[in-house]
Motif scaffolding. Structure first.
Motif, PDB file in Angstrom:
ATOM      1  N   ASP A  78       0.982  -1.253   0.118  1.00 58.60           N
ATOM      2  CA  ASP A  78      -0.085   0.041   0.001  1.00 58.60           C
ATOM      3  C   ASP A  78       0.889   1.181  -0.194  1.00 58.60           C
ATOM      4  O   ASP A  78       0.749   2.363  -0.803  1.00 58.60           O
ATOM      5  CB  ASP A  78      -0.821   0.109   1.264  1.00 58.60           C
ATOM      6  CG  ASP A  78      -1.850  -1.124   1.406  1.00 58.60           C
ATOM      7  OD1 ASP A  78      -1.998  -1.759   2.234  1.00 58.60           O
ATOM      8  OD2 ASP A  78      -2.432  -1.603   0.079  1.00 58.60           O
ATOM      9  N   LEU A  79       1.927   1.260   0.662  1.00 64.31           N
ATOM     10  CA  LEU A  79       2.907   2.401   0.870  1.00 64.31           C
ATOM     11  C   LEU A  79       4.221   1.911   0.748  1.00 64.31           C
ATOM     12  O   LEU A  79       4.604   0.959   1.926  1.00 64.31           O
ATOM     13  CB  LEU A  79       2.542   3.111   2.142  1.00 64.31           C
ATOM     14  CG  LEU A  79       3.251   4.540   2.230  1.00 64.31           C
ATOM     15  CD1 LEU A  79       2.243   5.514   2.875  1.00 64.31           C
ATOM     16  CD2 LEU A  79       4.500   4.308   3.109  1.00 64.31           C
ATOM     17  N   ALA A  80       5.110   2.550  -0.033  1.00 69.48           N
ATOM     18  CA  ALA A  80       6.493   2.018   0.075  1.00 69.48           C
ATOM     19  C   ALA A  80       7.468   3.286  -0.014  1.00 69.48           C
ATOM     20  O   ALA A  80       7.352   4.261  -0.448  1.00 69.48           O
ATOM     21  CB  ALA A  80       6.968   1.320  -1.378  1.00 69.48           C
ATOM     22  N   MET A  81       8.607   3.096   0.771  1.00 68.56           N
ATOM     23  CA  MET A  81       9.597   4.015   1.011  1.00 68.56           C
ATOM     24  C   MET A  81      10.920   3.560   0.167  1.00 68.56           C
ATOM     25  O   MET A  81      11.311   2.780   0.594  1.00 68.56           O
ATOM     26  CB  MET A  81       9.868   4.234   2.251  1.00 68.56           C
ATOM     27  CG  MET A  81       8.588   5.077   3.196  1.00 68.56           C
ATOM     28  SD  MET A  81       8.880   5.082   4.998  1.00 68.56           S
ATOM     29  CE  MET A  81       8.405   3.375   5.496  1.00 68.56           C
ATOM     30  N   MET A  82      11.229   4.262  -0.725  1.00 67.93           N
ATOM     31  CA  MET A  82      12.340   4.061  -1.557  1.00 67.93           C
ATOM     32  C   MET A  82      13.545   4.977  -1.650  1.00 67.93           C
ATOM     33  O   MET A  82      13.445   5.832  -1.394  1.00 67.93           O
ATOM     34  CB  MET A  82      11.719   4.011  -3.299  1.00 67.93           C
ATOM     35  CG  MET A  82      10.838   2.968  -3.383  1.00 67.93           C
ATOM     36  SD  MET A  82       9.967   2.827  -4.999  1.00 67.93           S
ATOM     37  CE  MET A  82       9.241   1.612  -5.265  1.00 67.93           C
ATOM     38  N   ASN A  83      14.667   4.438  -2.308  1.00 64.77           N
ATOM     39  CA  ASN A  83      15.789   5.298  -2.612  1.00 64.77           C
ATOM     40  C   ASN A  83      15.385   5.554  -4.172  1.00 64.77           C
ATOM     41  O   ASN A  83      14.606   5.025  -4.884  1.00 64.77           O
ATOM     42  CB  ASN A  83      16.976   4.868  -2.187  1.00 64.77           C
ATOM     43  CG  ASN A  83      17.191   3.503  -2.967  1.00 64.77           C
ATOM     44  OD1 ASN A  83      16.883   3.207  -4.082  1.00 64.77           O
ATOM     45  ND2 ASN A  83      18.125   2.438  -2.256  1.00 64.77           N
ATOM     46  N   THR A  84      16.361   6.642  -4.479  1.00 71.50           N
ATOM     47  CA  THR A  84      16.102   6.801  -5.897  1.00 71.50           C
ATOM     48  C   THR A  84      16.273   5.941  -6.912  1.00 71.50           C
ATOM     49  O   THR A  84      15.834   5.745  -7.893  1.00 71.50           O
ATOM     50  CB  THR A  84      17.134   8.376  -6.275  1.00 71.50           C
ATOM     51  OG1 THR A  84      17.024   9.308  -5.064  1.00 71.50           O
ATOM     52  CG2 THR A  84      16.926   8.847  -7.477  1.00 71.50           C
ATOM     53  N   PHE A  85      17.557   5.101  -6.500  1.00 70.30           N
ATOM     54  CA  PHE A  85      17.846   4.218  -7.448  1.00 70.30           C
ATOM     55  C   PHE A  85      16.712   3.301  -7.744  1.00 70.30           C
ATOM     56  O   PHE A  85      16.384   2.645  -8.815  1.00 70.30           O
ATOM     57  CB  PHE A  85      19.012   3.367  -6.975  1.00 70.30           C
ATOM     58  CG  PHE A  85      19.160   1.883  -7.417  1.00 70.30           C
ATOM     59  CD1 PHE A  85      19.940   1.865  -8.673  1.00 70.30           C
ATOM     60  CD2 PHE A  85      18.993   0.989  -6.896  1.00 70.30           C
ATOM     61  CE1 PHE A  85      20.025   0.590  -9.067  1.00 70.30           C
ATOM     62  CE2 PHE A  85      19.321  -0.436  -7.128  1.00 70.30           C
ATOM     63  CZ  PHE A  85      20.009  -0.491  -8.357  1.00 70.30           C
TER      64      PHE A  85
END
Length: 670
Positions: A78-85
């Protein structure tokens, strides 16, 4: 009275809407974070979200980008925290059911970005990135590897989109520092000629006095890439989206303790807060995803593997030279021992003639026998040492054979990339055309949907408007062309899958176990990978496969290596001709009783009769130094012998060469 009526209606709507909104919310909010974030700090934020929204939260820290993409595509996040890569490659992986939600920004509401720069010493002769690339064979380059986004990923995307070859395959020396400060000091300390680092970190180090302002010079700066975004499932209920958005945007003053954990997780400094993610913030990310894609990433990875295999091959050559030197030393010692034995024997015969008396003769014979025994023990010991040296040499040769095969496989990378490029262009062209046509159809559909809300007397008039919109958007032509674009995309995908399948079949290394395979499949998978070499050399290919040829027990991976060596030699022999004769390579198969005959012939330069008997010897080659190891045909001969078959050759100078391979259908173990 009217106000009371409107108030009653509003309360009624609110009472109806609230239960419906609650029912549409998920039972559990599924949140993921990449290994880029600290799991304990992320759990603090997840627990805060759960307490505020009164919804259970299930959190998973995912170190694998591929696994995160699978979960996003399946709608399990539902919600994801990503890095730019990760976000760039999620876009290039065509994951469409997510959208940027919020992003880290400054106190004014502007999104923070990453920028990279290339630095050199002030006295360096290099003035721009082009000069660095031109001198790549003697430049020592440094990457701030741990700070992956600005020191590692952004420079690679910038170089790839500029058409510059992957750094590890190009520069004379590449080093990966533990961070930006270490990479900067590597340039200052003359351990590297240049380094890719974060421009923001460089400025911070200069402001804090850790690096002097004139210690380095910037000669290239990348375009900005948006910082790590928080993405959300596109079809999440609007009410829940609004609640989450309000929670994130007000977190910095609603709960400073939780916000402190978030700042530490994102590595943020100064007055920062979450801001709404706007489409304009992700223009550079979308451009990078469109231009780079996963294909460049994996091709670069295999270029690195090819360089590693080349180093292993060089190490194998050194090991063989060392073993040869040891064998020569052992041989010299053995020769001395033989001379000593002969001298001892001659002395015994001479003493037997001189000494008179049986007692003296017996004494001398006993002493001589003991001396011979000691010499025999030494000889046995030396023989054991020689056998050990030969065993080490055999191990080194096996390593070299494996490295030779991996190097051959690596040389196919450029050709496979070239072959994949055409079907990939099919797909991109079809997607762009399909997108334009769908937009045109959606415009017509929008006009049609307006009819549902129009009074009856206006429907006839609106039909004229619809016809005009259809005409302006070429409705009939667009609708008819949809199937053509879909067929083009399907054809491009099928061709790409065929090439990848051929590469996978060729690369099989199942040498330890037999399996049943069809010889035509082995030949076709090898020819598919060599298709670009035939085109490049202008050589025609003729296939005449026999009918009713059954499957056979074999080791498909090694057989593919044999066919690769023979076809490659045939192409090189044709290219060596200077009389302009059109090149032709033929392959025929037929079944003769319990054996299968494969014939591979060419009309190349041919082989002289004087050296025809030597071509299967290890390290024998007619090529120039550096162009071949002389192991190809020797390895092929060994593989055919392992299959209990035979490899024969016929050749005539100026006419061409023909190889005959005979393999049993039912391979037995010895």
């Amino acid at each position: 009275m009217a106000k009371l009526l409107y108030g009653a209606i509003g309360c009624l709507v609110l009472l109806v809407w609230l239960p419906m909104s609650a029912l549409s919310q998920p039972d559990t909010l599924r949140i993921t974070g990449s290994s880029y974030f600290d799991e304990k700090r992320t759990l603090v934020l997840c627990n805060y979200i759960s307490a505020k929204l009164k919804i259970p939260v299930k959190y998973e820290n995912i170190p694998s980008t591929k696994h995160m993409h699978e979960l996003l595509r399946q709608g399990k996040v539902d919600l994801a925290m990503m890095n730019t890569f990760q976000y760039v490659f999620a876009k290039s992986d065509h994951i469409t059911n997510i959208e940027p939600f919020v992003i880290l920004g400054d106190s004014s509401g502007k999104a923070k970005t990453y920028r990279s720069c290339l630095i050199v010493r002030p006295a360096s002769p290099y003035r721009d990135l082009g000069q660095i690339i031109s001198a790549a064979d003697r430049v020592k380059i440094d990457f701030a590897y741990v700070a992956s986004t600005s020191g590692h990923i952004v420079p690679r995307m910038q170089l790839a989109t500029s058409g510059i070859q992957y750094p590890e395959a190009q520069f004379e020396s590449v080093h990966f520092s533990g961070g930006h400060l270490e990479a900067i000091r590597s340039v200052i300390g003359k351990r590297a000629d240049a380094a890719f680092v974060s421009i923001d970190d460089l400025i911070n180090y200069q402001l804090t006095g850790q690096i002097a302002k004139d210690a380095v010079r910037i000669i290239w700066t990348s375009y900005p890439i948006t910082q790590s975004p928080v993405v959300i499932r596109r079809n999440l209920p609007d009410a829940l989206k609004q609640q989450l958005r309000s929670l994130f945007l007000n977190l910095h003053h609603d709960d400073p303790a939780v916000w402190h954990h978030v700042k530490e997780n994102w590595g943020a400094v100064g007055p920062v807060r979450f801001v709404d993610a706007l489409a304009t913030d992700f223009v550079s990310v979308q451009q990078a995803a469109d231009k780079v894609g996963k294909l460049v990433y994996f091709l670069n990875y295999y270029e690195e593997r090819l360089a590693q295999q080349s180093l292993e091959l060089a190490k194998g050559d050194g090991l063989i030279d060392g073993q040869r030197a040891k064998i020569q030393q052992q041989k010299e010692v053995l020769d001395k021992q033989i001379i000593q034995i002969r001298t001892q024997t001659a002395s015994l015969y001479l003493l037997g003639l001189i000494v008179i008396g049986i007692g003296v003769i017996i004494t001398l014979v006993v002493r001589s026998s003991r001396s011979k025994q000691r010499l025999n023990d030494k000889l046995i010991l030396k023989n054991d040492q020689i056998e050990q040296a030969l065993s080490d040499l055999k191990l080194a040769q096996d390593t070299l054979v494996h490295s030779e095969k991996m190097a051959s496989l690596g040389l196919l990378t450029a050709g496979v990339a070239h072959e994949i490029n055409n079907p990939v262009n099919f797909i991109f062209t079809g997607i762009n055309g399909l997108e334009k046509n769908i937009n045109a159809l959606m415009t017509v559909l929008t006009e049609m949907e307006k009819m549902e809300d129009l009074p009856v007397e206006q429907i006839a008039m609106h039909r004229d408007t619809i016809e005009l919109v259809k005409k302006n958007n070429r409705y009939v032509a667009v609708k008819a062309s949809l199937s053509e674009f879909i067929d083009g995309i399907r054809l491009g995908a099928k061709r790409t899958a065929d090439i990848v399948s051929g590469l996978r079949d060729f690369a099989r290394t199942d040498e330890s176990e037999r399996t049943r395979a069809h010889i035509h499949d082995c030949l076709d998978s090898t020819l598919l990978l060599l298709q670009f070499k035939f085109k490049e050399a202008g050589v025609q290919l003729s296939k005449q496969y026999g009918d009713h040829i059954t499957e056979m027990a074999c080791y498909p991976g090694p057989l593919n290596q044999v066919f690769m060596n023979l076809f490659t030699n045939a192409i090189q022999a044709i290219e060596a001709r200077t009389d302009g004769t059109e090149g032709l390579v033929s392959v025929t198969t037929r079944q003769i009783g319990e054996k299968i005959e494969i014939t591979i012939s060419d009309n190349g330069t041919g082989i002289e009769q004087g050296i025809l008997a030597k071509i299967f010897d290890p390290f024998f080659t007619t090529k120039q130094v550096g162009e071949g190891t002389g192991l190809g045909l020797s390895i092929s001969y060994g593989i055919i012998r392992k299959h209990q078959g035979t490899l024969e050759v016929e050749s005539e100078v100026g006419r061409g060469t023909r190889f005959f391979i005979y393999l049993p259908i039912n391979l037995t173990l010895t």
